[in-house]
Design a protein around this motif. Structure first.
Motif, PDB file in Angstrom:
ATOM      1  N   ARG A 121       3.363   4.074  -1.032  1.00  0.00           N
ATOM      2  CA  ARG A 121       2.527   3.962  -1.615  1.00  0.00           C
ATOM      3  C   ARG A 121       2.004   3.132  -2.502  1.00  0.00           C
ATOM      4  NH1 ARG A 121       1.623   8.747  -1.323  1.00  0.00           N
ATOM      5  NH2 ARG A 121       2.912  10.932  -0.528  1.00  0.00           N
ATOM      6  N   TRP A 122       2.566   2.639  -2.841  1.00  0.00           N
ATOM      7  CA  TRP A 122       2.199   0.662  -3.783  1.00  0.00           C
ATOM      8  C   TRP A 122       1.681   0.200  -2.953  1.00  0.00           C
ATOM      9  CZ3 TRP A 122       4.048  -3.984  -2.835  1.00  0.00           C
ATOM     10  CH2 TRP A 122       3.118  -5.171  -4.298  1.00  0.00           C
ATOM     11  N   ASP A 164      -2.305   1.547  -1.992  1.00  0.00           N
ATOM     12  CA  ASP A 164      -2.718   1.344  -2.793  1.00  0.00           C
ATOM     13  C   ASP A 164      -3.622   0.270  -3.165  1.00  0.00           C
ATOM     14  OD1 ASP A 164      -2.780   4.315  -3.234  1.00  0.00           O
ATOM     15  OD2 ASP A 164      -1.223   3.976  -4.799  1.00  0.00           O
ATOM     16  N   VAL A 209      -5.938  -0.216   0.193  1.00  0.00           N
ATOM     17  CA  VAL A 209      -6.986   0.567  -0.343  1.00  0.00           C
ATOM     18  C   VAL A 209      -8.461  -1.137  -0.959  1.00  0.00           C
ATOM     19  CG1 VAL A 209      -8.332   2.337  -1.519  1.00  0.00           C
ATOM     20  CG2 VAL A 209      -6.563   1.941   0.263  1.00  0.00           C
ATOM     21  N   GLU A 210      -8.017  -1.045  -2.225  1.00  0.00           N
ATOM     22  CA  GLU A 210      -7.991  -2.147  -3.421  1.00  0.00           C
ATOM     23  C   GLU A 210      -8.981  -3.110  -2.505  1.00  0.00           C
ATOM     24  OE1 GLU A 210      -6.285  -5.119  -6.797  1.00  0.00           O
ATOM     25  OE2 GLU A 210      -5.924  -2.104  -7.209  1.00  0.00           O
ATOM     26  N   SER A 243      -7.285   4.752   3.130  1.00  0.00           N
ATOM     27  CA  SER A 243      -5.962   4.699   4.097  1.00  0.00           C
ATOM     28  C   SER A 243      -5.634   6.538   5.145  1.00  0.00           C
ATOM     29  CB  SER A 243      -4.953   5.563   2.738  1.00  0.00           C
ATOM     30  OG  SER A 243      -3.227   5.752   2.849  1.00  0.00           O
TER      31      SER A 243
END
Length: 289
Positions: A210-211, A214, A217-218, A261
């Motif tokens: 998940r990190w 993320d 996505v950033e 995502s």
């Protein structure tokens, strides 16, 4: 000048085909939807050719003579390899290649310093090409396929910076060396966290996965390269999580930009964290290119 018109990435765990029905309906639906989005992206972009970047599971080279990247130069790409059929459980496929385009890319990249190889014979494909080819229905799309298999396991492994740099060179070669008007898609195949055959074989590092998603996505590629190192990938699952280096090749080719995502599943019986992303290729980002 050719154009990169689509960029996506997804997990290729053999559980997605061999043991798909073991998961809950919700998890199965997430994967179907994610790979369906990838298929729709490739179709809507009207790609002429898709470069599938995935790891080689020590199936196409000797350990003492292992290239960093192997380009599939065959006229047709057929799979899966016989040895892998019992656990992949996918139909045979026969995908059109693009040997002239692949050769032009290989020739353009050869002087860049990495260990590259071209394979005119059919490569031995396992889940690296077989899973995305099956779940996206590549054979039904009107586009050619160029597999690029990379070393993620045999020392010395090209690290995150080397893979991103290779992607940058690949992106430049696509835009400057290929015919004008050619529409090129990129698909990174592999990951997320898993440790094939190791003591954490049935463990998924959901926190890492998940990190990672993320971070992507950033869209801050500098941060990705600084924090999502090869060593950090190994900590999340030795010998498997580093398949995410193929996603970094795609990122290098398109430059810094955010992505979307398409879903994530952590189901231990698939032996791998499963996720997918799609990058926004609208004109935008500046930074490390």
């Amino acid at each position: 000048m050719a154009e990169i018109i689509a960029a996506v990435a997804a997990s290729h765990a053999p559980g997605l085909t061999g043991w798909f029905s073991k998961a809950t309906e919700e998890d199965q639906r997430t994967v179907r939807q994610a790979y369906g989005e990838i298929r729709e992206t490739l179709a809507a972009a009207r790609a002429d050719v898709v470069l599938v970047i995935g790891n080689d599971h020590v199936a196409n080279a000797r350990l003492n003579d292992y290239p960093d990247f192997t380009f599939g130069l065959a006229e047709r790409h057929r799979g899966p390899d016989e040895w892998f059929k019992p656990w992949l459980r996918v139909p045979d496929y026969d995908l059109p290649g693009a040997p002239e385009i692949a050769t032009r890319l290989l020739d353009a990249l050869a002087p860049k310093g990495q260990r590259l190889r071209g394979a005119t014979d059919n490569l031995r494909f396992d889940d690296n090409l077989s899973v995305p080819a099956t779940l996206t229905g590549l054979a039904d799309l009107d586009l050619a396929v160029i597999p690029i298999l990379q070393n993620c396991t045999v020392p010395p492994v090209p690290d995150q910076d080397a893979c991103y740099g290779f992607g940058q060179a690949l992106g430049t070669a696509i835009r400057e060396e290929l015919p004008a008007g050619l529409r090129v898609a990129l698909l990174g195949s592999g990951g997320l966290s898993h440790e094939p055959g190791g003591p954490r074989y049935l463990e998924i590092d959901e926190k890492f996965d998940r990190w990672w998603l993320d971070l992507l996505v950033e869209g801050d590629h500098e941060r990705v390269l600084a924090e999502a190192t090869f060593e950090r990938m190994e900590q999340a699952g030795s010998g498997g999580t580093s398949e995410l280096l193929s996603w970094l090749v795609v990122m290098g080719a398109i430059g810094p930009r955010p992505c979307e995502s398409l879903g994530y599943v952590a189901f231990d019986q698939w032996r791998c964290g499963v996720g997918a992303v799609r990058w926004d290729l609208a004109p935008a980002a500046t930074g490390r290119v």
